[in-house]
Motif scaffolding. Structure first.
Motif, PDB file in Angstrom:
ATOM      1  N   MET A   1      42.849  46.156  27.889  1.00 55.00           N
ATOM      2  CA  MET A   1      42.952  45.369  29.097  1.00 55.00           C
ATOM      3  C   MET A   1      43.638  46.207  30.172  1.00 55.00           C
ATOM      4  SD  MET A   1      44.404  41.494  29.335  1.00 55.00           S
ATOM      5  CE  MET A   1      43.568  40.885  27.902  1.00 55.00           C
ATOM      6  N   VAL A   2      43.012  46.391  31.299  1.00 56.02           N
ATOM      7  CA  VAL A   2      43.539  47.219  32.371  1.00 56.02           C
ATOM      8  C   VAL A   2      44.487  46.401  33.240  1.00 56.02           C
ATOM      9  CG1 VAL A   2      42.902  48.605  34.367  1.00 56.02           C
ATOM     10  CG2 VAL A   2      41.420  48.571  32.376  1.00 56.02           C
ATOM     11  N   ASP A   3      45.629  46.962  33.577  1.00 58.25           N
ATOM     12  CA  ASP A   3      46.616  46.329  34.452  1.00 58.25           C
ATOM     13  C   ASP A   3      46.991  44.924  34.008  1.00 58.25           C
ATOM     14  OD1 ASP A   3      46.730  48.562  36.108  1.00 58.25           O
ATOM     15  OD2 ASP A   3      45.118  47.838  37.377  1.00 58.25           O
ATOM     16  N   ALA A   4      47.067  44.693  32.714  1.00 59.35           N
ATOM     17  CA  ALA A   4      47.420  43.372  32.197  1.00 59.35           C
ATOM     18  C   ALA A   4      48.927  43.166  32.319  1.00 59.35           C
ATOM     19  CB  ALA A   4      46.989  43.245  30.744  1.00 59.35           C
ATOM     20  N   GLU A   5      49.318  41.938  32.581  1.00 59.94           N
ATOM     21  CA  GLU A   5      50.730  41.574  32.623  1.00 59.94           C
ATOM     22  C   GLU A   5      50.936  40.377  31.708  1.00 59.94           C
ATOM     23  OE1 GLU A   5      52.564  41.154  36.465  1.00 59.94           O
ATOM     24  OE2 GLU A   5      51.057  42.436  37.391  1.00 59.94           O
ATOM     25  N   ARG A   6      51.985  40.419  30.916  1.00 56.33           N
ATOM     26  CA  ARG A   6      52.286  39.303  30.031  1.00 56.33           C
ATOM     27  C   ARG A   6      53.107  38.268  30.782  1.00 56.33           C
ATOM     28  NH1 ARG A   6      52.135  39.841  24.241  1.00 56.33           N
ATOM     29  NH2 ARG A   6      51.051  41.765  23.732  1.00 56.33           N
ATOM     30  N   ARG A   7      52.808  37.017  30.503  1.00 57.88           N
ATOM     31  CA  ARG A   7      53.538  35.895  31.073  1.00 57.88           C
ATOM     32  C   ARG A   7      53.855  34.925  29.954  1.00 57.88           C
ATOM     33  NH1 ARG A   7      55.084  38.261  35.248  1.00 57.88           N
ATOM     34  NH2 ARG A   7      53.808  38.262  37.101  1.00 57.88           N
ATOM     35  N   THR A   8      54.913  34.177  30.120  1.00 56.89           N
ATOM     36  CA  THR A   8      55.291  33.162  29.135  1.00 56.89           C
ATOM     37  C   THR A   8      54.812  31.806  29.624  1.00 56.89           C
ATOM     38  OG1 THR A   8      57.244  34.433  28.502  1.00 56.89           O
ATOM     39  CG2 THR A   8      57.239  32.090  27.926  1.00 56.89           C
ATOM     40  N   VAL A   9      54.186  31.064  28.743  1.00 59.59           N
ATOM     41  CA  VAL A   9      53.736  29.719  29.068  1.00 59.59           C
ATOM     42  C   VAL A   9      54.930  28.781  28.925  1.00 59.59           C
ATOM     43  CG1 VAL A   9      52.156  27.854  28.445  1.00 59.59           C
ATOM     44  CG2 VAL A   9      51.423  30.240  28.216  1.00 59.59           C
ATOM     45  N   GLY A  10      55.179  28.005  29.971  1.00 66.40           N
ATOM     46  CA  GLY A  10      56.298  27.062  29.942  1.00 66.40           C
ATOM     47  C   GLY A  10      55.987  25.859  29.062  1.00 66.40           C
ATOM     48  N   ASP A  11      57.010  25.035  28.847  1.00 65.69           N
ATOM     49  CA  ASP A  11      56.865  23.848  27.990  1.00 65.69           C
ATOM     50  C   ASP A  11      55.769  22.908  28.469  1.00 65.69           C
ATOM     51  OD1 ASP A  11      58.915  24.739  26.370  1.00 65.69           O
ATOM     52  OD2 ASP A  11      60.476  23.601  27.427  1.00 65.69           O
ATOM     53  N   ARG A  12      55.502  22.867  29.766  1.00 61.33           N
ATOM     54  CA  ARG A  12      54.477  21.985  30.322  1.00 61.33           C
ATOM     55  C   ARG A  12      53.123  22.690  30.435  1.00 61.33           C
ATOM     56  NH1 ARG A  12      56.874  19.729  35.652  1.00 61.33           N
ATOM     57  NH2 ARG A  12      54.703  19.084  35.803  1.00 61.33           N
ATOM     58  N   GLY A  13      52.997  23.898  29.866  1.00 55.99           N
ATOM     59  CA  GLY A  13      51.723  24.619  29.884  1.00 55.99           C
ATOM     60  C   GLY A  13      51.491  25.417  31.148  1.00 55.99           C
ATOM     61  N   GLN A  14      52.521  25.593  31.964  1.00 56.09           N
ATOM     62  CA  GLN A  14      52.353  26.302  33.232  1.00 56.09           C
ATOM     63  C   GLN A  14      52.592  27.803  33.080  1.00 56.09           C
ATOM     64  OE1 GLN A  14      55.275  24.034  35.405  1.00 56.09           O
ATOM     65  NE2 GLN A  14      53.674  22.873  36.451  1.00 56.09           N
ATOM     66  N   VAL A  15      51.817  28.574  33.866  1.00 56.66           N
ATOM     67  CA  VAL A  15      51.948  30.025  33.905  1.00 56.66           C
ATOM     68  C   VAL A  15      51.961  30.439  35.372  1.00 56.66           C
ATOM     69  CG1 VAL A  15      50.852  32.228  33.316  1.00 56.66           C
ATOM     70  CG2 VAL A  15      50.668  30.303  31.746  1.00 56.66           C
ATOM     71  N   THR A  16      52.839  31.350  35.742  1.00 63.33           N
ATOM     72  CA  THR A  16      52.879  31.860  37.110  1.00 63.33           C
ATOM     73  C   THR A  16      51.957  33.064  37.211  1.00 63.33           C
ATOM     74  OG1 THR A  16      55.148  31.117  37.394  1.00 63.33           O
ATOM     75  CG2 THR A  16      54.360  32.822  38.914  1.00 63.33           C
ATOM     76  N   LEU A  17      51.040  33.029  38.175  1.00 67.54           N
ATOM     77  CA  LEU A  17      50.155  34.176  38.405  1.00 67.54           C
ATOM     78  C   LEU A  17      50.967  35.289  39.048  1.00 67.54           C
ATOM     79  CD1 LEU A  17      47.052  32.320  39.903  1.00 67.54           C
ATOM     80  CD2 LEU A  17      47.372  33.109  37.556  1.00 67.54           C
ATOM     81  N   PRO A  18      50.777  36.523  38.618  1.00 66.14           N
ATOM     82  CA  PRO A  18      51.518  37.635  39.217  1.00 66.14           C
ATOM     83  C   PRO A  18      51.249  37.731  40.720  1.00 66.14           C
ATOM     84  CG  PRO A  18      50.412  38.333  37.200  1.00 66.14           C
ATOM     85  CD  PRO A  18      49.910  36.963  37.527  1.00 66.14           C
ATOM     86  N   LYS A  19      52.289  38.072  41.470  1.00 69.03           N
ATOM     87  CA  LYS A  19      52.193  38.169  42.929  1.00 69.03           C
ATOM     88  C   LYS A  19      51.069  39.119  43.345  1.00 69.03           C
ATOM     89  CE  LYS A  19      54.769  39.125  47.103  1.00 69.03           C
ATOM     90  NZ  LYS A  19      56.036  39.535  47.695  1.00 69.03           N
ATOM     91  N   ARG A  20      50.956  40.230  42.647  1.00 66.34           N
ATOM     92  CA  ARG A  20      49.919  41.227  42.974  1.00 66.34           C
ATOM     93  C   ARG A  20      48.535  40.594  42.921  1.00 66.34           C
ATOM     94  NH1 ARG A  20      46.826  44.015  39.546  1.00 66.34           N
ATOM     95  NH2 ARG A  20      48.071  43.395  37.757  1.00 66.34           N
ATOM     96  N   LEU A  21      48.273  39.763  41.908  1.00 66.51           N
ATOM     97  CA  LEU A  21      46.970  39.124  41.786  1.00 66.51           C
ATOM     98  C   LEU A  21      46.790  38.017  42.826  1.00 66.51           C
ATOM     99  CD1 LEU A  21      46.611  38.949  37.901  1.00 66.51           C
ATOM    100  CD2 LEU A  21      45.496  40.525  39.488  1.00 66.51           C
TER     101      LEU A  21
ATOM    102  N   GLU B   1      48.029  37.958  45.780  1.00 63.79           N
ATOM    103  CA  GLU B   1      47.738  38.636  47.051  1.00 63.79           C
ATOM    104  C   GLU B   1      46.335  39.223  47.064  1.00 63.79           C
ATOM    105  OE1 GLU B   1      50.965  41.412  47.385  1.00 63.79           O
ATOM    106  OE2 GLU B   1      52.310  39.903  48.262  1.00 63.79           O
ATOM    107  N   THR B   2      45.931  39.852  45.972  1.00 63.67           N
ATOM    108  CA  THR B   2      44.597  40.458  45.884  1.00 63.67           C
ATOM    109  C   THR B   2      43.506  39.417  46.077  1.00 63.67           C
ATOM    110  OG1 THR B   2      45.369  42.202  44.400  1.00 63.67           O
ATOM    111  CG2 THR B   2      43.007  41.732  44.382  1.00 63.67           C
ATOM    112  N   PHE B   3      43.680  38.235  45.463  1.00 65.63           N
ATOM    113  CA  PHE B   3      42.651  37.199  45.508  1.00 65.63           C
ATOM    114  C   PHE B   3      42.952  36.108  46.530  1.00 65.63           C
ATOM    115  CE2 PHE B   3      42.127  39.245  41.408  1.00 65.63           C
ATOM    116  CZ  PHE B   3      40.762  39.478  41.410  1.00 65.63           C
ATOM    117  N   ASP B   4      43.943  36.348  47.365  1.00 68.47           N
ATOM    118  CA  ASP B   4      44.316  35.423  48.441  1.00 68.47           C
ATOM    119  C   ASP B   4      44.511  33.999  47.914  1.00 68.47           C
ATOM    120  OD1 ASP B   4      44.966  34.736  51.054  1.00 68.47           O
ATOM    121  OD2 ASP B   4      42.903  34.204  51.555  1.00 68.47           O
ATOM    122  N   ILE B   5      45.346  33.900  46.890  1.00 74.45           N
ATOM    123  CA  ILE B   5      45.668  32.597  46.298  1.00 74.45           C
ATOM    124  C   ILE B   5      47.094  32.247  46.720  1.00 74.45           C
ATOM    125  CG2 ILE B   5      46.030  31.317  44.156  1.00 74.45           C
ATOM    126  CD1 ILE B   5      43.932  33.161  42.859  1.00 74.45           C
ATOM    127  N   ARG B   6      47.236  31.072  47.332  1.00 76.73           N
ATOM    128  CA  ARG B   6      48.544  30.619  47.805  1.00 76.73           C
ATOM    129  C   ARG B   6      48.899  29.302  47.124  1.00 76.73           C
ATOM    130  NH1 ARG B   6      45.903  32.440  52.645  1.00 76.73           N
ATOM    131  NH2 ARG B   6      46.951  34.264  53.470  1.00 76.73           N
TER     132      ARG B   6
END
Length: 93
Positions: free
Chosen positions: A1-21, A23-28
């Motif tokens: 996997m290229v440029d993969a970043e690990r994230r921890t899933v919170g108790d409610r199933g939430q994951v924070t998208l990396p800032k770099r991604l 910005e790249t995909f213009d997601i706010r």
């Protein structure tokens, strides 16, 4: 996997998208994303906006119009070069 970043899933199933991604995909914050299973992967996509979809249809229409004009010109040129084509009729001898 290229440029993969690990994230921890919170108790409610939430994951924070990396800032770099984001910005790249213009997601706010507040934007909708589409989440689906693809084989053994979870895919998160930013949906295509109506404006992006309409622009894609306009580009496709312009391409089709240009192709139609080009083929019309080629057809005229072929007719001039070949002259009249015999009128073949099936079964009339």
């Amino acid at each position: 996997m290229v440029d993969a970043e690990r994230r921890t899933v919170g108790d409610r199933g939430q994951v924070t998208l990396p800032k770099r991604l984001r910005e790249t995909f213009d997601i706010r914050g507040g934007d909708e994303v589409t989440i689906r299973a693809e084989g053994t992967k979870i895919v998160i996509e930013k949906p295509t906006s109506r404006e992006e979809l309409a622009e894609g249809y306009r580009r496709r229409s312009d391409q089709q119009q240009a192709l139609t004009e080009e083929l019309t010109g080629v057809s005229r040129e072929a007719n001039r070069g070949l002259g009249d084509v015999p009128d073949w009729e099936d079964g009339d001898e």
